[in-house]
Motif scaffolding. Sequence first.
Motif, PDB file in Angstrom:
ATOM      1  N   ASN A 156      -2.366 -53.325 -39.686  1.00 37.05           N
ATOM      2  CA  ASN A 156      -1.721 -52.643 -38.554  1.00 37.05           C
ATOM      3  C   ASN A 156      -0.660 -51.681 -39.033  1.00 37.05           C
ATOM      4  N   ASP A 185      -6.931 -52.451 -38.736  1.00 35.73           N
ATOM      5  CA  ASP A 185      -6.288 -51.753 -37.616  1.00 35.73           C
ATOM      6  C   ASP A 185      -7.138 -51.958 -36.368  1.00 35.73           C
ATOM      7  N   PRO A 186      -6.534 -51.750 -35.185  1.00 36.26           N
ATOM      8  CA  PRO A 186      -7.324 -51.871 -33.959  1.00 36.26           C
ATOM      9  C   PRO A 186      -8.554 -50.962 -33.986  1.00 36.26           C
ATOM     10  N   MET A 191     -11.542 -50.889 -28.211  1.00 32.52           N
ATOM     11  CA  MET A 191     -10.686 -50.312 -27.169  1.00 32.52           C
ATOM     12  C   MET A 191     -11.547 -49.713 -26.057  1.00 32.52           C
ATOM     13  N   SER A 196      -9.208 -51.286 -23.001  1.00 34.33           N
ATOM     14  CA  SER A 196      -7.817 -51.660 -23.331  1.00 34.33           C
ATOM     15  C   SER A 196      -7.053 -50.406 -23.772  1.00 34.33           C
ATOM     16  N   GLN A 199      -3.841 -49.930 -26.196  1.00 31.22           N
ATOM     17  CA  GLN A 199      -3.714 -49.767 -27.649  1.00 31.22           C
ATOM     18  C   GLN A 199      -3.090 -48.414 -27.959  1.00 31.22           C
ATOM     19  N   HIS A 204       0.780 -46.093 -32.542  1.00 35.35           N
ATOM     20  CA  HIS A 204      -0.624 -45.916 -32.932  1.00 35.35           C
ATOM     21  C   HIS A 204      -0.978 -44.440 -32.910  1.00 35.35           C
ATOM     22  N   ILE A 207      -6.396 -44.276 -33.392  1.00 37.06           N
ATOM     23  CA  ILE A 207      -7.202 -45.489 -33.214  1.00 37.06           C
ATOM     24  C   ILE A 207      -8.493 -45.199 -33.978  1.00 37.06           C
ATOM     25  N   HIS A 234      -5.481 -58.390 -32.322  1.00 38.09           N
ATOM     26  CA  HIS A 234      -5.042 -57.195 -31.590  1.00 38.09           C
ATOM     27  C   HIS A 234      -6.153 -56.645 -30.688  1.00 38.09           C
ATOM     28  N   SER A 237     -10.204 -55.798 -33.990  1.00 37.11           N
ATOM     29  CA  SER A 237      -9.778 -54.970 -35.127  1.00 37.11           C
ATOM     30  C   SER A 237     -10.901 -54.894 -36.145  1.00 37.11           C
ATOM     31  N   LYS A 309       1.864 -53.093 -26.078  1.00 33.77           N
ATOM     32  CA  LYS A 309       0.767 -52.685 -25.204  1.00 33.77           C
ATOM     33  C   LYS A 309       1.211 -52.679 -23.747  1.00 33.77           C
ATOM     34  N   ASN A 366      -4.148 -60.233 -25.664  1.00 33.78           N
ATOM     35  CA  ASN A 366      -4.884 -60.500 -26.906  1.00 33.78           C
ATOM     36  C   ASN A 366      -4.674 -61.932 -27.398  1.00 33.78           C
TER      37      ASN A 366
END
Length: 392
Positions: A156, A185-186, A191, A196, A199, A204, A207, A234, A237, A309, A366
């Motif tokens: 992250n 990482d996400p 997403m 979501s 994120q 961030h 993404i 998260h 990921s 978030k 999450n």
Amino acid sequence: MKKQFLNLGKQPIANGFLQEKDIPNEYLFDLTAEVDTETWLVSLGQFVPGEMMFNDTYAYRASMSNTMQKFFKREADAFRKGEGDVPMKTLEIGSNDGVFIKHFDPKHTIAVEPCGNFAEETNKMGYKTYPDFWDDELALTILDKHGKQDLVFAANCMCHIPAIQNAFENVAKVLSDDGVFVFTDPSLASMINRGSYDQLYDEHAHIFSVTALGNILDKAGMRIIDVEHFSGIHGGSNQISAVKKTCLTPESEAVQRAYDYEEAIGLSNLDTYMNYAKRVQKSKDDLITLLMSLKQRGKKIIGYGASSKSTTVLNYCGVDSSVIEYFIDTTPEKQGKLTPGTHIPILTPEEGLTDDVDFAFLGAWNFASEISSKEKALAGRFITHVPMVHLT
Ligand code: TYD
């Protein structure tokens, strides 16, 4: 060409928990997301200067949930097996409160952490920690003082770095010829699949999809050898393992599978992003409708887990303390403060988990399973917006 596909309005620093006196000076910026139709990298339209987010008062502690503690222990155990007779030189970029490196021997482990409060903690734990951002100068200092590294780990963190191409090039500089760069990482696919949109916040800068990472790492002289997906971290990921192009380690089948999957769900197609934006708008409308109907029925709603978030959700949906009375959060750095932008008070769980709570907005969705297993009394009365607005 970069195409904007989402506008989440004015937003504050997502981890910028504040006091009443700080409200007049609160920093706000336009949170938009765009996609580069050449590399398919998704990034924010406007980057917030790093020093405003990652400084000596940074509030996010990775150790605050059992889920993350266990995840990092398991990760560390897996890597230490690879040490063999020769100690593996390890560098962690973005070591936070030491949740990962604490499992390694400080003799051959170094760290980089721009948040001074955490860098001080891990330095005290015996790990040489540079309290700086990952840039050209720091990469050269590390090379000079510690030589090349066998494992470069970042969790992250890479998605926080606006100049990502340069950041990867600097990793390639410090990586030994057979070394491996592992970063988590996400995931963009998660997403998009989960709707979501939270994120997306100041930290961030990007993404990542595997597709975009393949393109950027290639330009930095590296290639992906493995992709592992963690659905519970998260909100979904990807952990990427990459090596220098000259390294002979073969690529696992998971890499092609990830590319194929992302192609199948349309991550290289602009329409996917435009349709996603429509779903985000619907999520906002549905959340406001649900909260307002509960409020009209006189229900007491609190927030559970003042995550970064939730900053995006609350500010995008215009939810303040007239709707959510207060948040509870286990993080000492957040307690007694107000949520960024919406200024909802944050209490300790002991103060806020009272019998008169009717509903709890799940800011830390999450960790839904970790939370619902310890908060059985609130079962069916948690409000979540992921993957669609509902009670759980
Ligand atoms: P998290 O989802 O880890 O991160 P982000 O800030 O990146 O969105 O944040 C979860 C927050 O929820 C964090 O402040 C800790 C808090 N929390 C609780 O208060 N109680 C809990 O049981 C758990 C699991 C988390």
